[in-house]
Enzyme design. Structure first.
Site, PDB file in Angstrom:
ATOM      1  N   CYS A 225       0.500   7.701   1.945  1.00 36.29           N
ATOM      2  CA  CYS A 225      -0.153   6.317   2.000  1.00 36.29           C
ATOM      3  C   CYS A 225       0.688   5.199   0.845  1.00 36.29           C
ATOM      4  CB  CYS A 225      -1.376   5.999   3.023  1.00 36.29           C
ATOM      5  SG  CYS A 225      -1.841   4.469   3.202  1.00 36.29           S
TER       6      CYS A 225
ATOM      7  N   CYS B 251      -8.621   6.372   6.253  1.00 33.49           N
ATOM      8  CA  CYS B 251      -8.905   5.590   6.864  1.00 33.49           C
ATOM      9  C   CYS B 251      -7.970   5.574   8.672  1.00 33.49           C
ATOM     10  CB  CYS B 251      -7.556   4.792   6.236  1.00 33.49           C
ATOM     11  SG  CYS B 251      -5.742   5.147   6.793  1.00 33.49           S
TER      12      CYS B 251
END
Length: 359
Positions: A100, A196
């Site tokens: 990410c 997340c």
């Protein structure tokens, strides 16, 4: 440093909030940007993105900077989540935060910020950048307990040259103190943990929606059946909780740990005792290598490595180094080396880069 236009990635957390404040105090033209990276089942039950956005907007109002929202969920699904699923399906344990950072926070975000006319992007990561002889180095954060360079090792020269880490030289307690003094609405907010897009939901429940699972046996290394697993993808090397097996007469009350996965037979291998020899490794092999400076490190020099976040630096040497593969040999055996995780190499405080553990 001259006054610049800086776009700050604001997550709603205290670190990025203080980062934005510090940049404004330094006289920069600061804009906050909230990244929305996940849309599937984005509900308040498990996902905190709505509250995070509200926190980011509230902070931007207090420190008096503009803030905008950008949706990178399509890029995230294509570049990060698809890889996450493929790795689990292959029996490995990936670290999506590493990907990410490289693909979203310091690529898609950086590209977007440049379109907005920014000179730099900034985040609340506990890391530092130093330029030496025209080469940008990635350094550990000053607060060793919060250092996040492990998650940033895939960043390249272009990304580092365009990035600021305003809280990297501070300790967490100092960041909290600044937030309290400013009376930021999120000054007491807990640090986010976990992945997340999973949030606080049960991990097995989440993964089961995307990948088929196949139950099988849990065996000892010599083939004795001691239990049953619900699917190899739900387990990782070194895992102790959730195996559903107690002690044995031979092993006494020693707890069980996952030591290996046999995908061909769909068997989970488990051993008793934290220090069992099958959990200790003198070396590992890594692939998909990336080096911050663009240059490979030296073979047979003594470096330090981490095979997981928060692990103490482990003295090591690098051998069999090619463009995409290497072997890392440790001075002392390492516990629960896990395929799919990252091995990150350091020279003192400088993060040199690393790769993905393959065996």
């Amino acid at each position: 440093m001259k006054k610049c236009r800086v776009v700050v990635g604001m997550s709603g957390g205290v670190d990025s909030s203080v980062a934005a404040y510090l940049l404004k105090q330094q006289g920069h033209e600061v804009t906050g940007l909230f990244m929305k990276n996940w849309e599937d089942d984005d509900t308040d039950e498990y996902c905190s993105s709505r509250q995070d956005f509200l926190d980011a907007v509230s902070v931007a109002d207090v420190i008096d900077i503009p803030i905008e929202v950008v949706n990178f969920s399509a890029e995230y699904k294509d570049r990060v989540f698809s890889h996450f699923l493929a790795e689990y399906q292959a029996g490995r344990t990936p670290n999506p935060d590493v990907l990410c950072n490289a693909e979203i926070k310091f690529k898609a975000f950086l590209d977007h910020a440049h379109k907005l006319g920014a000179d730099y992007i900034a985040t609340g990561h506990y890391a530092q950048v130093r330029e030496v002889g025209g080469v940008f180095q990635l350094l550990k954060g000053e607060d060793g307990t919060k250092d996040q360079s492990y998650f940033l090792y895939r960043l390249n020269q272009t990304q580092l040259a365009n990035t600021l880490f305003p809280v990297g030289h501070l300790y967490k307690r100092e960041v909290r103190q600044i937030a309290h003094e400013l009376k930021l609405p999120n000054c007491a907010k807990k640090d986010s943990t976990g992945i997340c897009f999973i949030g606080e939901r049960p991990f097995r429940e989440f993964l089961n929606r995307y990948l088929p699972h196949k139950p099988g046996e849990i065996q000892t290394p010599d083939g004795k059946v001691v239990g049953h697993h619900v699917g190899l993808m739900y387990y990782t090397i070194g895992q102790r909780q959730g195996l559903g097996i107690g002690g044995t007469r031979d092993g006494g009350d020693e707890p069980w740990f996952v030591s290996a996965k046999d995908r061909a037979r769909n068997v989970l291998i488990a051993v008793q005792g934290h220090d069992h020899s099958d959990l200790l490794r003198p070396s590992l092999k890594a692939a998909d290598l990336t080096w911050v400076s663009g240059k490979q490190p030296h073979c047979n020099w003594v470096y330090a490595a981490k095979t997981r976040y928060r692990q103490a630096d482990a003295p090591c040497t690098i051998s069999q180094l090619t463009r995409n593969h290497c072997q890392i040999d440790f001075a002392q055996d390492q516990w629960a080396v896990t395929p799919g995780q990252s091995v990150v190499i350091y020279e003192s405080k400088v993060c040199l880069g690393g790769g993905i553990i393959v065996e």
